[in-house]
Motif scaffolding. Structure first.
Motif, mmCIF file in Angstrom:
data_model
loop_
_atom_site.group_PDB
_atom_site.id
_atom_site.type_symbol
_atom_site.label_atom_id
_atom_site.label_comp_id
_atom_site.label_asym_id
_atom_site.label_seq_id
_atom_site.Cartn_x
_atom_site.Cartn_y
_atom_site.Cartn_z
ATOM 1 N N THR A 120 -17.308 11.107 -0.790
ATOM 2 C CA THR A 120 -16.767 12.200 -1.602
ATOM 3 C C THR A 120 -15.247 12.245 -1.536
ATOM 4 O OG1 THR A 120 -17.035 13.719 0.266
ATOM 5 C CG2 THR A 120 -18.830 13.603 -1.319
ATOM 6 N N SER A 121 -14.637 11.447 -0.635
ATOM 7 C CA SER A 121 -13.195 11.392 -0.555
ATOM 8 C C SER A 121 -12.620 10.652 -1.752
ATOM 9 C CB SER A 121 -12.755 10.734 0.753
ATOM 10 O OG SER A 121 -13.388 9.501 0.896
ATOM 11 N N ALA A 122 -11.302 10.672 -1.871
ATOM 12 C CA ALA A 122 -10.673 10.229 -3.105
ATOM 13 C C ALA A 122 -10.941 8.780 -3.460
ATOM 14 C CB ALA A 122 -9.163 10.466 -3.024
ATOM 15 N N HIS A 127 0.864 -1.190 0.000
ATOM 16 C CA HIS A 127 0.000 0.000 0.000
ATOM 17 C C HIS A 127 0.893 1.229 0.000
ATOM 18 C CE1 HIS A 127 -2.387 3.238 1.979
ATOM 19 N NE2 HIS A 127 -3.254 2.819 1.072
ATOM 20 N N LEU A 128 0.681 2.123 -0.981
ATOM 21 C CA LEU A 128 1.511 3.317 -1.116
ATOM 22 C C LEU A 128 0.644 4.561 -1.225
ATOM 23 C CD1 LEU A 128 4.121 2.161 -3.810
ATOM 24 C CD2 LEU A 128 4.470 2.315 -1.342
ATOM 25 N N PRO A 129 1.130 5.709 -0.763
ATOM 26 C CA PRO A 129 0.465 6.974 -1.098
ATOM 27 C C PRO A 129 0.403 7.122 -2.613
ATOM 28 C CG PRO A 129 2.170 7.302 0.571
ATOM 29 C CD PRO A 129 2.337 5.898 0.061
ATOM 30 N N LEU A 130 -0.560 7.904 -3.082
ATOM 31 C CA LEU A 130 -0.824 7.960 -4.518
ATOM 32 C C LEU A 130 0.403 8.363 -5.321
ATOM 33 C CD1 LEU A 130 -2.627 7.775 -6.950
ATOM 34 C CD2 LEU A 130 -3.550 10.043 -6.406
ATOM 35 N N ASP A 131 1.087 9.429 -4.942
ATOM 36 C CA ASP A 131 2.225 9.872 -5.740
ATOM 37 C C ASP A 131 3.342 8.839 -5.755
ATOM 38 O OD1 ASP A 131 0.936 12.172 -6.454
ATOM 39 O OD2 ASP A 131 1.946 13.463 -5.000
ATOM 40 N N GLU A 132 3.540 8.133 -4.637
ATOM 41 C CA GLU A 132 4.546 7.077 -4.608
ATOM 42 C C GLU A 132 4.133 5.912 -5.498
ATOM 43 O OE1 GLU A 132 5.957 5.842 -0.774
ATOM 44 O OE2 GLU A 132 5.840 7.872 0.039
ATOM 45 N N LEU A 133 2.842 5.602 -5.502
ATOM 46 C CA LEU A 133 2.356 4.535 -6.378
ATOM 47 C C LEU A 133 2.649 4.863 -7.831
ATOM 48 C CD1 LEU A 133 0.508 1.898 -6.666
ATOM 49 C CD2 LEU A 133 -1.256 3.544 -7.326
ATOM 50 N N ALA A 176 -10.534 2.444 -9.685
ATOM 51 C CA ALA A 176 -11.228 3.221 -8.655
ATOM 52 C C ALA A 176 -12.598 3.667 -9.165
ATOM 53 C CB ALA A 176 -10.406 4.442 -8.271
ATOM 54 N N PRO A 177 -13.622 3.651 -8.309
ATOM 55 C CA PRO A 177 -14.943 4.100 -8.747
ATOM 56 C C PRO A 177 -14.979 5.607 -8.951
ATOM 57 C CG PRO A 177 -14.943 3.678 -6.387
ATOM 58 C CD PRO A 177 -13.609 3.223 -6.900
ATOM 59 N N LEU A 178 -15.867 6.049 -9.812
ATOM 60 C CA LEU A 178 -16.039 7.477 -10.048
ATOM 61 C C LEU A 178 -16.906 8.076 -8.943
ATOM 62 C CD1 LEU A 178 -15.691 9.993 -11.811
ATOM 63 C CD2 LEU A 178 -17.740 9.280 -13.061
ATOM 64 N N THR A 179 -16.352 9.037 -8.229
ATOM 65 C CA THR A 179 -17.086 9.819 -7.236
ATOM 66 C C THR A 179 -16.720 11.286 -7.450
ATOM 67 O OG1 THR A 179 -15.352 9.812 -5.527
ATOM 68 C CG2 THR A 179 -16.833 7.899 -5.591
ATOM 69 N N ALA A 180 -17.307 12.150 -6.645
ATOM 70 C CA ALA A 180 -16.937 13.564 -6.738
ATOM 71 C C ALA A 180 -15.452 13.756 -6.452
ATOM 72 C CB ALA A 180 -17.780 14.381 -5.759
ATOM 73 N N GLY A 181 -14.891 12.908 -5.602
ATOM 74 C CA GLY A 181 -13.495 13.045 -5.233
ATOM 75 C C GLY A 181 -12.510 12.386 -6.185
ATOM 76 N N THR A 182 -12.984 11.489 -7.050
ATOM 77 C CA THR A 182 -12.053 10.807 -7.956
ATOM 78 C C THR A 182 -12.134 11.292 -9.392
ATOM 79 O OG1 THR A 182 -13.625 8.990 -8.429
ATOM 80 C CG2 THR A 182 -12.113 8.697 -6.560
ATOM 81 N N ARG A 183 -13.060 12.182 -9.702
ATOM 82 C CA ARG A 183 -13.157 12.666 -11.089
ATOM 83 C C ARG A 183 -11.848 13.345 -11.483
ATOM 84 N NH1 ARG A 183 -17.118 13.202 -14.622
ATOM 85 N NH2 ARG A 183 -18.710 12.729 -13.041
ATOM 86 N N HIS A 184 -11.267 12.877 -12.585
ATOM 87 C CA HIS A 184 -9.989 13.369 -13.103
ATOM 88 C C HIS A 184 -8.888 13.304 -12.041
ATOM 89 C CE1 HIS A 184 -11.704 15.711 -16.815
ATOM 90 N NE2 HIS A 184 -12.087 14.435 -16.764
ATOM 91 N N LEU A 185 -8.971 12.314 -11.172
ATOM 92 C CA LEU A 185 -7.912 12.108 -10.184
ATOM 93 C C LEU A 185 -6.576 11.875 -10.882
ATOM 94 C CD1 LEU A 185 -7.208 11.626 -7.145
ATOM 95 C CD2 LEU A 185 -7.685 9.199 -7.562
ATOM 96 N N VAL A 186 -6.623 11.125 -11.987
ATOM 97 C CA VAL A 186 -5.410 10.896 -12.784
ATOM 98 C C VAL A 186 -5.412 11.919 -13.919
ATOM 99 C CG1 VAL A 186 -4.074 9.212 -14.093
ATOM 100 C CG2 VAL A 186 -5.475 8.455 -12.167
ATOM 101 N N ASP A 187 -4.826 13.061 -13.635
ATOM 102 C CA ASP A 187 -4.792 14.164 -14.595
ATOM 103 C C ASP A 187 -3.401 14.261 -15.211
ATOM 104 O OD1 ASP A 187 -3.301 15.119 -12.486
ATOM 105 O OD2 ASP A 187 -4.710 16.711 -11.950
ATOM 106 N N ALA A 188 -3.142 15.332 -15.940
ATOM 107 C CA ALA A 188 -1.856 15.476 -16.629
ATOM 108 C C ALA A 188 -0.700 15.471 -15.642
ATOM 109 C CB ALA A 188 -1.860 16.753 -17.457
#
Length: 332
Positions: A325-327, A195-201, A212-224
């Motif tokens: 609503t969290s990530a 298990h890693l923090p997102l940036d480390e992953l 990951a499911p789409l929620t208010a917190g995950t929309r465009h979570l993986v952006d540029a």
């Protein structure tokens, strides 16, 4: 002859053979027997007086639709795991239950994630298009070279049921697995993954699969910005519409930062961004994650199980609460 006293159920799309038949003894079924979504005006009219709606991700379930259905409505049974097409607050305010179809599509969707990953890494789409085009070609030691997956670090963003199934399959390739969730999973569900923090992953993943499911917190979570954190020459597989910024994927392919990418469903289906279509190393599928005969039958049956339970005065077996609503979700 229609029984005007029977509860009314609207099924908004053609389901697997035999599924809708299970409803007929218990209710008056209004069935939109088509693979095309209902026009909005048609949907609003057909929902009137219904006790339950069997919907798909293409159906926007909002206050307008709920009010069109009227006070008899007790359940929205979504024929999907995701429920981002549903206004949960509007349903809660009207005391309308929401259900989904989890679990039964896990293995089929994980299979599809691996099919896309292999196709992207080994450039199968490019190879097939070349053969079908009729253009001359010849084998050579440097011809259409892809990436070897054996031993390659795999990252999974969203280690729910589908993410865990993807991880199980990685063992056959000897791929070390890391993952990111909002919270760490119990050890027995991790299957040895880190298990890693997102940036480390992102930094550790030569291959990234997004479930990951789409929620208010995950929309465009993986952006540029986050795609740029992946190692140069990484492969990205997106199994959830809206979590990955499709324009950013196209740009990263064009720049060469991504070696390849695969997308199974799209934020504005059925539209596919022209920038993605222009990328030779983009493998694009028309939302086929759960598209097997057995799985689509199981999804339809589970949606109907929820309807029949509510009509019998029982709790729907796969009732869902409003999404966080969290990530990322904290549970599988």
């Amino acid at each position: 002859m229609t029984d005007t006293t029977a509860p009314k159920v609207l099924v908004t799309r053609r389901l697997a053979p035999g599924v809708v038949d299970r409803l007929h003894p218990a209710c008056d079924v209004r069935h939109h027997d088509s693979e095309q979504p209902m026009a909005r005006a048609e949907l609003l009219a057909a929902a009137a007086g219904c006790t339950a709606l069997v919907t798909t991700l293409d159906d926007t379930v909002d206050g307008e639709l709920l009010d069109a259905a009227g006070p008899a409505l007790r359940l929205v049974a979504n024929h999907a795991v995701g429920t981002h097409n549903i206004d949960h607050r509007a349903c809660a305010e009207r005391r309308i239950a929401v259900s989904n179809t989890p679990g039964v599509l896990t293995e089929a969707t994980a299979d599809m994630a691996w099919a896309l990953l292999l196709a992207a890494a080994r450039r199968l789409g490019e190879g097939e298009r070349l053969l079908r085009s009729g253009r001359p070609w010849a084998w050579a030691p440097t011809f259409l070279l892809g990436l070897e997956l054996a031993g390659t670090p795999l990252g999974i963003l969203g280690m729910g049921r589908i993410g865990q199934a993807v991880a199980r399959r990685a063992a056959a390739f000897g791929m070390p697995v890391s993952y990111h969730n909002r919270t760490r999973l119990p050890a027995d569900l991790e299957q040895g993954a880190r298990h890693l923090p997102l940036d480390e992953l992102l930094a550790a993943s030569q291959v990234l699969v997004v479930t990951a499911p789409l929620t208010a917190g995950t929309r465009h979570l993986v952006d540029a910005e986050r795609i740029a954190r992946l190692p140069a020459g990484a492969v990205l597989v997106s199994m959830t519409a809206g979590v990955v910024d499709e324009g950013a994927v196209a740009a990263a392919l064009a720049s060469g930062h991504l070696f390849a990418a695969a997308v199974d469903n799209f934020e504005h289906e059925p539209a596919v961004p022209a920038a993605l279509l222009a990328q030779e190393r983009a493998v694009l599928a028309p939302h086929l994650g759960s598209a097997t005969v057995r799985t689509r039958r199981a999804m339809g049956d589970l949606a109907v199980d929820n309807v029949l339970a509510v009509l019998a005065g029982a709790e729907p077996p796969t009732r869902v609460s409003p999404p966080p609503t969290s990530a990322l979700p904290s549970s599988p």
